[in-house]
Write an enzyme that holds these catalytic residues in place. Structure first.
Site, PDB file in Angstrom:
ATOM      1  N   SER A   1       7.619 -81.242  15.638  1.00 44.80           N
ATOM      2  CA  SER A   1       7.407 -79.807  15.490  1.00 44.80           C
ATOM      3  C   SER A   1       7.979 -79.268  14.184  1.00 44.80           C
ATOM      4  CB  SER A   1       8.002 -79.087  16.715  1.00 44.80           C
ATOM      5  OG  SER A   1       7.622 -77.743  16.755  1.00 44.80           O
TER       6      SER A   1
ATOM      7  N   ASP B   1       4.078 -82.633   0.892  1.00 46.11           N
ATOM      8  CA  ASP B   1       2.846 -82.123   0.272  1.00 46.11           C
ATOM      9  C   ASP B   1       3.107 -81.420  -1.050  1.00 46.11           C
ATOM     10  OD1 ASP B   1       1.368 -83.107   2.338  1.00 46.11           O
ATOM     11  OD2 ASP B   1       0.779 -81.166   3.171  1.00 46.11           O
TER      12      ASP B   1
ATOM     13  N   LYS C   1       3.862 -83.445  16.988  1.00 43.26           N
ATOM     14  CA  LYS C   1       3.785 -82.257  17.838  1.00 43.26           C
ATOM     15  C   LYS C   1       3.411 -81.082  16.944  1.00 43.26           C
ATOM     16  CE  LYS C   1       5.283 -78.698  20.510  1.00 43.26           C
ATOM     17  NZ  LYS C   1       5.422 -77.277  20.141  1.00 43.26           N
TER      18      LYS C   1
END
Length: 545
Positions: A289, A300, A314
């Site tokens: 999460s 990224d 998740k």
């Protein structure tokens, strides 16, 4: 006349649109109302006519939770008591005993007392079995046992417990307990700082910022952020932690839903602490999460090197909604996406196999995405590290030994056989490992591997069908073969199992802070993270490849 004609033409079209929307809404509303009416009638009829006395509250609680469980594991109903627990997890504060406890097979066990909190001050140790709280015997109490260990500050609670077969008593004095988001930070070497983040509660970003600034002040020029085992928490805290390392107005995560109002882009909102400091993030299969948002966003944005194993996956967003009588429902409303567009979610709960398990995306169907500097990353659920480390994955035998408490119980036994070890690091010899294997046989531990479970289920089915006697010899032979293969694996993975034992023992002698200090010098993942940070060429090559 032309105006009247236009009115005749336009109004029916608009009316048709309204009629269509209204009809669609009415259809949905009617179906919901119909099902509620049916459920209400069934619930009322059963409670009024059932042969024995029913418990309407328990029945409704189970009915709602079972219904929601069919959607996904994260859409949950909270009764009044559950709501209190949920708020504790979100704030990181509560009044209690300051210990991790578990209830298993009717036993209430102290798993880990926190240093200098009520359980610790009362002399309770890991492995103690609480058998009575006040005047209530644990074996007779079937409800949520944690409610007996809560109360106002300075409340005194009498405890009777069993330790190594002997009965003892003590008194707990409740106090405010703060579950720290950052339980430890320190330095691996003169220039490398290390921060452990275990949860994303309301103080997470504040605690990480304080640790980062303290380490920088103490000379740290590189940082390791450890998210291993972190199950996540509050979304905005994940964004704020990323904001410590990236500029203001940077998109960290987006959420997408069938409902427009749940489609959002979450940006950083304040000035960062350090845009240049080299950063490594450690993740494993239990990082989930919010942990995946931090690792995925900084990967990224080419701001950090991620090391470890693929994270949990998740990527479903929940929102708690208050209901009547102090209850609450937490509903999955959208999915998380990293800045490159990757979906974090691994399992598709809308697609299930014959056994009812959600399907996972096959690796051949992963999609490629690009980081800001053009590196290729993939979706498929979870965050795949830049450097994969096998040691972040436990083999099935080690996992089984943890889950069935074999390691925990052996550590308890070892602790009382070696009470004066103190600050020393336990050194497990071959003789100790032999003693552990004998301990397993003496206690008749079942490893409950998937193979064992499948075999047991097959034999139970054979018993139901009345054919167990004809296959009993073959069953026993196969069970023995599985046992022998497990013995071989326990020997094969001796080093890994020993390391898990040492971790458990350090918790007993030196609490969790001692374990993190030990990790600074001995943990292989931290060593490899430090090695990358101490090799600027290798670090930059990963981010620029």
């Amino acid at each position: 006349m032309q105006i009247n004609i236009r009115k005749r033409i336009v109004l029916p079209v608009v009316a048709a649109g309204v009629f269509f929307i209204s009809t669609s809404f009415k259809d949905d509303f009617f179906e919901i109302a119909k099902q509620i009416e049916i459920f209400t009638e069934v619930f009322k009829t059963v409670n009024m006519n059932y042969v024995d006395q029913t418990n309407p509250g328990q029945m409704m609680d189970k009915a709602i939770k079972t219904m929601l469980a069919d959607l996904d594991p994260y859409t949950n109903y909270f009764n009044e008591q559950d709501v209190v627990k949920f708020k504790i997890n979100a704030t990181g504060e509560y009044t209690g005993i300051g210990a991790v406890i578990s209830r298993k097979e009717g036993q209430l066990i102290i798993r880990e007392p926190y240093k200098d909190y009520p359980a610790d001050k009362a002399g309770l140790k890991a492995g103690d079995e609480i058998i009575q709280i006040g005047t209530i015997n644990i074996v007779d109490f079937k409800d949520d046992i944690s409610q007996l260990l809560k109360g106002a500050k300075n409340t005194k609670i009498a405890i009777k417990y069993k330790r190594q077969g002997k009965i003892a008593t003590t008194q707990l004095v409740l106090e405010e307990v703060e579950v720290k988001a950052v339980p430890f930070f320190g330095k691996v070497d003169d220039k490398t700082g290390y921060i452990v983040l275990t949860q994303f509660n309301r103080k997470a970003s504040t605690d990480v910022k304080a640790a980062l600034e303290s380490l920088k002040k103490d000379g740290a020029e590189k940082i390791i952020l450890d998210l291993r085992g972190n199950p996540g928490g509050l979304l905005h805290e994940a964004v704020n932690i990323c904001n410590l390392f990236v500029p203001k107005n940077e998109i960290i995560v987006t959420t997408k839903s069938k409902i427009e109002q749940h489609n959002n882009a979450y940006k950083t909102t304040f000035e960062p602490v350090d845009l240049e400091i080299p950063l490594v993030i450690l993740v494993d299969g239990k990082s989930a999460s919010a942990s995946e948002i931090v690792a995925g966003a900084l990967q990224d944005l080419d701001r950090a090197v991620v090391i470890g194993s693929r994270s949990f996956g998740k990527g479903l967003v929940q929102r708690p909604i208050d209901l009547v009588y102090g209850t609450q429902v937490k509903v999955t409303i959208s999915r998380y996406y990293t800045p490159s567009g990757r979906c974090i979610q691994a399992l598709d709960y809308g697609q299930k196999d014959e056994s009812g398990k959600a399907l996972r995306t096959d690796a051949k169907n992963y999609n490629a995405f690009k980081t800001r500097k053009g590196r290729t990353v993939y979706d498929g659920g979870g965050i795949s590290p830049d450097i994969a480390l096998e040691e972040t994955k436990l083999n099935p035998i080690s996992e089984a030994l943890q889950q069935n408490d074999a390691l925990f119980n052996f550590a308890t036994d070892y602790f009382y056989r070696n009470p004066s070890l103190g600050e020393k690091i336990p050194v497990l010899t071959d003789a100790d490992y032999t003693a552990f294997k004998q301990f397993l046989k003496k206690a008749a531990f079942s490893l409950d591997t998937e193979t064992q479970k499948t075999l047991k289920k097959a034999f139970e089915l054979a018993q139901k069908e009345g054919i167990d006697e004809s296959i009993k010899a073959e069953y026993n032979q196969l069970a023995l073969a599985i046992q022998k293969s497990e013995d071989v694996l326990i020997n094969k993975h001796q080093n890994e199992i020993k390391n898990l034992m040492v971790d458990e023992l350090i918790l007993r002698y030196q609490y969790r802070e001692g374990l993190y200090k030990y990790y600074l010098k001995s943990n292989s993942e931290i060593k490899k993270a430090s090695a990358i940070l101490n090799n600027p060429a290798a670090y930059n090559k990963i981010l620029l490849q």
